[in-house]
Scaffold this active site. Structure first.
Site, PDB file in Angstrom:
ATOM      1  N   SER A 129       0.839  -1.205   0.000  1.00  0.00           N
ATOM      2  CA  SER A 129       0.000   0.000   0.000  1.00  0.00           C
ATOM      3  C   SER A 129       0.870   1.249   0.000  1.00  0.00           C
ATOM      4  CB  SER A 129      -0.858  -0.011   1.268  1.00  0.00           C
ATOM      5  OG  SER A 129      -1.485   1.229   1.443  1.00  0.00           O
ATOM      6  N   TYR A 153      -1.587  -0.785  10.823  1.00  0.00           N
ATOM      7  CA  TYR A 153      -1.915  -1.384   9.522  1.00  0.00           C
ATOM      8  C   TYR A 153      -0.772  -1.153   8.533  1.00  0.00           C
ATOM      9  CZ  TYR A 153      -3.704  -1.542   4.747  1.00  0.00           C
ATOM     10  OH  TYR A 153      -3.832  -1.782   3.406  1.00  0.00           O
ATOM     11  N   LYS A 157       2.138  -3.758   6.707  1.00  0.00           N
ATOM     12  CA  LYS A 157       2.443  -3.875   5.265  1.00  0.00           C
ATOM     13  C   LYS A 157       3.943  -3.729   5.021  1.00  0.00           C
ATOM     14  CE  LYS A 157      -1.574  -4.579   3.515  1.00  0.00           C
ATOM     15  NZ  LYS A 157      -1.856  -5.830   2.846  1.00  0.00           N
TER      16      LYS A 157
HETATM   17  P1  NAD Z   1     -11.087  -6.780   1.496  1.00  0.00           P
HETATM   18  O1  NAD Z   1     -11.257  -6.727   2.974  1.00  0.00           O
HETATM   19  O2  NAD Z   1     -12.272  -6.555   0.638  1.00  0.00           O
HETATM   20  O3  NAD Z   1     -10.383  -8.147   1.075  1.00  0.00           O
HETATM   21  C1  NAD Z   1      -9.532  -8.868   1.937  1.00  0.00           C
HETATM   22  C2  NAD Z   1     -10.050 -10.301   1.970  1.00  0.00           C
HETATM   23  O4  NAD Z   1      -9.206 -11.080   2.812  1.00  0.00           O
HETATM   24  C3  NAD Z   1     -11.460 -10.412   2.548  1.00  0.00           C
HETATM   25  O5  NAD Z   1     -12.252 -11.170   1.652  1.00  0.00           O
HETATM   26  C4  NAD Z   1     -11.281 -11.135   3.886  1.00  0.00           C
HETATM   27  O6  NAD Z   1     -12.395 -11.945   4.195  1.00  0.00           O
HETATM   28  C5  NAD Z   1     -10.010 -11.930   3.616  1.00  0.00           C
HETATM   29  N1  NAD Z   1      -9.195 -12.244   4.797  1.00  0.00           N
HETATM   30  C6  NAD Z   1      -8.733 -11.388   5.744  1.00  0.00           C
HETATM   31  N2  NAD Z   1      -7.984 -12.047   6.649  1.00  0.00           N
HETATM   32  C7  NAD Z   1      -7.952 -13.335   6.243  1.00  0.00           C
HETATM   33  C8  NAD Z   1      -7.337 -14.505   6.756  1.00  0.00           C
HETATM   34  N3  NAD Z   1      -6.603 -14.496   7.880  1.00  0.00           N
HETATM   35  N4  NAD Z   1      -7.509 -15.680   6.099  1.00  0.00           N
HETATM   36  C9  NAD Z   1      -8.254 -15.728   4.970  1.00  0.00           C
HETATM   37  N5  NAD Z   1      -8.875 -14.650   4.443  1.00  0.00           N
HETATM   38  C10 NAD Z   1      -8.712 -13.475   5.071  1.00  0.00           C
HETATM   39  O7  NAD Z   1      -9.942  -5.722   1.139  1.00  0.00           O
HETATM   40  P2  NAD Z   1      -9.438  -5.196  -0.277  1.00  0.00           P
HETATM   41  O8  NAD Z   1      -9.773  -3.757  -0.360  1.00  0.00           O
HETATM   42  O9  NAD Z   1      -9.864  -6.111  -1.360  1.00  0.00           O
HETATM   43  O10 NAD Z   1      -7.871  -5.292  -0.049  1.00  0.00           O
HETATM   44  C11 NAD Z   1      -7.137  -6.428  -0.447  1.00  0.00           C
HETATM   45  C12 NAD Z   1      -5.691  -6.248  -0.008  1.00  0.00           C
HETATM   46  O11 NAD Z   1      -5.173  -5.051  -0.566  1.00  0.00           O
HETATM   47  C13 NAD Z   1      -5.515  -6.127   1.515  1.00  0.00           C
HETATM   48  O12 NAD Z   1      -4.343  -6.811   1.877  1.00  0.00           O
HETATM   49  C14 NAD Z   1      -5.358  -4.642   1.730  1.00  0.00           C
HETATM   50  O13 NAD Z   1      -4.592  -4.355   2.873  1.00  0.00           O
HETATM   51  C15 NAD Z   1      -4.623  -4.237   0.450  1.00  0.00           C
HETATM   52  N6  NAD Z   1      -4.834  -2.816   0.116  1.00  0.00           N
HETATM   53  C16 NAD Z   1      -6.111  -2.348  -0.039  1.00  0.00           C
HETATM   54  C17 NAD Z   1      -6.323  -0.998  -0.332  1.00  0.00           C
HETATM   55  C18 NAD Z   1      -7.721  -0.448  -0.465  1.00  0.00           C
HETATM   56  O14 NAD Z   1      -7.874   0.767  -0.405  1.00  0.00           O
HETATM   57  N7  NAD Z   1      -8.750  -1.250  -0.680  1.00  0.00           N
HETATM   58  C19 NAD Z   1      -5.223  -0.137  -0.482  1.00  0.00           C
HETATM   59  C20 NAD Z   1      -3.926  -0.663  -0.338  1.00  0.00           C
HETATM   60  C21 NAD Z   1      -3.749  -2.022  -0.044  1.00  0.00           C
HETATM   61  C1  UD1 Z   2      -6.910   5.882   3.855  1.00  0.00           C
HETATM   62  C2  UD1 Z   2      -5.978   5.423   4.960  1.00  0.00           C
HETATM   63  C3  UD1 Z   2      -4.775   4.737   4.317  1.00  0.00           C
HETATM   64  C4  UD1 Z   2      -5.232   3.577   3.400  1.00  0.00           C
HETATM   65  C5  UD1 Z   2      -6.202   4.143   2.352  1.00  0.00           C
HETATM   66  C6  UD1 Z   2      -6.755   3.083   1.435  1.00  0.00           C
HETATM   67  C7  UD1 Z   2      -6.268   6.961   6.871  1.00  0.00           C
HETATM   68  C8  UD1 Z   2      -5.643   8.061   7.656  1.00  0.00           C
HETATM   69  N1  UD1 Z   2      -5.562   6.559   5.764  1.00  0.00           N
HETATM   70  O1  UD1 Z   2      -6.187   6.746   3.043  1.00  0.00           O
HETATM   71  O2  UD1 Z   2      -3.903   4.223   5.310  1.00  0.00           O
HETATM   72  O3  UD1 Z   2      -4.112   3.007   2.737  1.00  0.00           O
HETATM   73  O4  UD1 Z   2      -7.304   4.787   3.038  1.00  0.00           O
HETATM   74  O5  UD1 Z   2      -7.549   2.176   2.158  1.00  0.00           O
HETATM   75  O6  UD1 Z   2      -7.323   6.437   7.192  1.00  0.00           O
HETATM   76  N2  UD1 Z   2     -12.349  11.950   3.119  1.00  0.00           N
HETATM   77  C9  UD1 Z   2     -13.380  12.794   3.467  1.00  0.00           C
HETATM   78  N3  UD1 Z   2     -14.518  12.237   4.000  1.00  0.00           N
HETATM   79  C10 UD1 Z   2     -14.668  10.897   4.187  1.00  0.00           C
HETATM   80  C11 UD1 Z   2     -13.600  10.041   3.826  1.00  0.00           C
HETATM   81  C12 UD1 Z   2     -12.449  10.599   3.306  1.00  0.00           C
HETATM   82  O7  UD1 Z   2     -13.287  14.000   3.307  1.00  0.00           O
HETATM   83  O8  UD1 Z   2     -15.725  10.466   4.691  1.00  0.00           O
HETATM   84  C13 UD1 Z   2     -11.136  12.516   2.498  1.00  0.00           C
HETATM   85  C14 UD1 Z   2      -9.850  12.252   3.255  1.00  0.00           C
HETATM   86  O9  UD1 Z   2      -9.601  13.251   4.201  1.00  0.00           O
HETATM   87  C15 UD1 Z   2      -8.829  12.216   2.107  1.00  0.00           C
HETATM   88  C16 UD1 Z   2      -9.626  11.684   0.920  1.00  0.00           C
HETATM   89  O10 UD1 Z   2     -10.989  11.910   1.239  1.00  0.00           O
HETATM   90  O11 UD1 Z   2      -8.418  13.521   1.795  1.00  0.00           O
HETATM   91  C17 UD1 Z   2      -9.410  10.200   0.659  1.00  0.00           C
HETATM   92  O12 UD1 Z   2      -9.643   9.480   1.874  1.00  0.00           O
HETATM   93  P1  UD1 Z   2      -9.624   7.868   1.937  1.00  0.00           P
HETATM   94  O13 UD1 Z   2     -10.490   7.337   0.859  1.00  0.00           O
HETATM   95  O14 UD1 Z   2      -9.916   7.481   3.342  1.00  0.00           O
HETATM   96  O15 UD1 Z   2      -8.130   7.481   1.548  1.00  0.00           O
HETATM   97  P2  UD1 Z   2      -6.716   7.922   2.190  1.00  0.00           P
HETATM   98  O16 UD1 Z   2      -6.861   9.110   3.050  1.00  0.00           O
HETATM   99  O17 UD1 Z   2      -5.738   8.018   1.074  1.00  0.00           O
END
Ligand code: NAD
Ligand code: UD1
Length: 347
Positions: A129, A153, A157
């Site tokens: 991430s 978190y 990572k």
């Molecule tokens: P998500 O929660 O929708 O998907 C994660 C999946 O992993 C879920 O289906 C959950 O049930 C499963 N899971 C969690 N712990 C588990 C375990 N111990 N054993 C088996 N299954 C397990 O999240 P996502 O948004 O699809 O994210 C996927 C990956 O990408 C995560 O590792 C997350 O940290 C990373 N990531 C997500 C974002 C984002 O904004 N969505 C950003 C950066 C990184």
């Molecule tokens: C957040 C997490 C980051 C994670 C990322 C993707 C925090 C501090 N950071 O980042 O660790 O990797 O999500 O899952 O939680 N915003 C609003 N109103 C809302 C929600 C968000 O104004 O209800 C604003 C935030 O202040 C930011 C932007 O929207 O400026 C995006 O927010 P968000 O989608 O939460 O992503 P990140 O802040 O990048």
């Protein structure tokens, strides 16, 4: 070596990004096995994946920390590569329950590595991430920008990246790709799968979608006094389908390269909260009521990627713009107002 008929194990494949990846893998001809404990997803997402692709996948409901379940998966299948999404991802919850996050994310990854070591599979793509970078960032963020996550978190990572780096240094047969996602948003253009957060969304786009569909009354904008073009926070939003396709490019790359690589996956463009609100209004035809409130602790003014390395080494570039991200998010949300929970066409 992975080729288009290889078998890929997708941990966390029932989740938001994982389900979109499964569509791309199946459409590219891969055999797909998903392991997921469904702690943050529903099996319905995988039903929808099979409907979209008209292809079957194998689902194993298990926790990746369950050694015997993982060993069984590797013993009974010839797995060529693993794409590792399984993990917990809520920043606030990680601060309240750090041990839970370190156990799930780090121990889970260690168990996975152990099971892979007992098999012949040495190819791994890991969901990292942009949250691993130090804040405030020097923009745009390159893969060499200083790291320094500000919450458990993010630290989980970065620690996993370090574990994987040590692993590849110790055994040159490993082929590891850590992909640092910026802000994944949007949904599959079919409207069949999308983001379905449990409880109130922490992230901007799903919150806007739920306001648009009437599940929430208004958006709280966390601060409008940042040093950005309109005072609201700027982020690099990336369409989840583009993101998923980046993983296939990473598999191609690993087929040719041993060792460990790190790539940013973003678009390289920064959009503000107000830009996102306006784009969503244009895509949905719905006005999004909002109120500006205090800044959210831990937020940075702006974050966006330098995507040069992914372009040059993986041959990957994001194709969808903010308009498409909003249109696809709206198609999913308006057809499934309660996500995979209640309502929606497939009930
Ligand atoms: P998500 O929660 O929708 O998907 C994660 C999946 O992993 C879920 O289906 C959950 O049930 C499963 N899971 C969690 N712990 C588990 C375990 N111990 N054993 C088996 N299954 C397990 O999240 P996502 O948004 O699809 O994210 C996927 C990956 O990408 C995560 O590792 C997350 O940290 C990373 N990531 C997500 C974002 C984002 O904004 N969505 C950003 C950066 C990184
Ligand atoms: C957040 C997490 C980051 C994670 C990322 C993707 C925090 C501090 N950071 O980042 O660790 O990797 O999500 O899952 O939680 N915003 C609003 N109103 C809302 C929600 C968000 O104004 O209800 C604003 C935030 O202040 C930011 C932007 O929207 O400026 C995006 O927010 P968000 O989608 O939460 O992503 P990140 O802040 O990048």
């Amino acid at each position: 070596m992975t080729t288009a008929r290889s078998t890929v194990l997708v941990t966390g494949g029932a989740g938001y990004i994982g389900s979109h990846l499964c569509v791309e893998l199946l459409q590219a001809g891969f055999q797909v096995i998903v392991v997921d404990n469904l702690c943050n997803a529903r099996y319905k997402s995988l039903d929808a994946v099979e409907r979209i692709t008209q292809k079957p996948l194998t689902f194993v409901e298990a926790d990746i920390r369950d050694e015997s379940a993982l060993t069984r998966i590797f013993r009974t299948n010839d797995i060529d590569a693993v794409i590792h999404f399984a993990g917990l991802k809520a920043v606030g919850e990680s601060t309240e329950q750090p041990a839970l996050y370190y156990d799930n994310n780090i121990n889970g990854t260690l168990k996975l590595i152990e099971a892979m070591q007992q098999s012949a599979c040495r190819t791994l793509v890991f969901s990292s991430s942009a949250t691993v970078y130090r804040s405030p960032p020097e923009l745009p963020l390159t893969e060499d920008s200083p790291t320094g996550p500000s919450n458990p978190y993010g630290r989980s990572k970065l620690m996993i990246e370090e574990i994987l780096r040590d692993l590849s240094a110790a055994d040159p047969d490993w082929r590891i790709s850590a992909l640092r996602y910026f802000n994944p948003v949007g949904a599959h253009p079919s409207g069949e799968i999308g983001e379905d957060p449990a409880g109130p969304p922490n992230n901007l786009m799903p919150f806007i979608s739920q306001v648009a569909v009437g599940r929430r009354t208004k958006l709280h904008i966390f601060g409008n006094d940042y040093d950005t073009h309109d005072g609201t926070g700027v982020r690099d939003y990336i369409h989840v389908v583009d993101l998923a396709r980046g993983h296939l490019k990473a598999l191609d790359y690993l087929a040719e390269h041993c060792g460990m690589t790190v790539h940013n996956l973003g678009t390289g463009n920064g959009y503000s909260v107000l830009d996102a609100v306006r784009a969503f209004e244009a895509a949905s035809g719905v006005t999004i009521p909002y109120e500006v409130v205090e800044r959210r602790p831990g937020d940075t003014a702006a974050s966006y990627a330098d995507v040069g390395r992914a372009r040059d080494e993986l041959g990957w570039c994001a194709e969808y713009d903010l308009e498409a991200m909003c249109a696809d998010a709206w198609r999913w949300q308006s057809r499934h107002p309660e996500g995979f929970g209640v309502g929606g066409e497939d009930e």
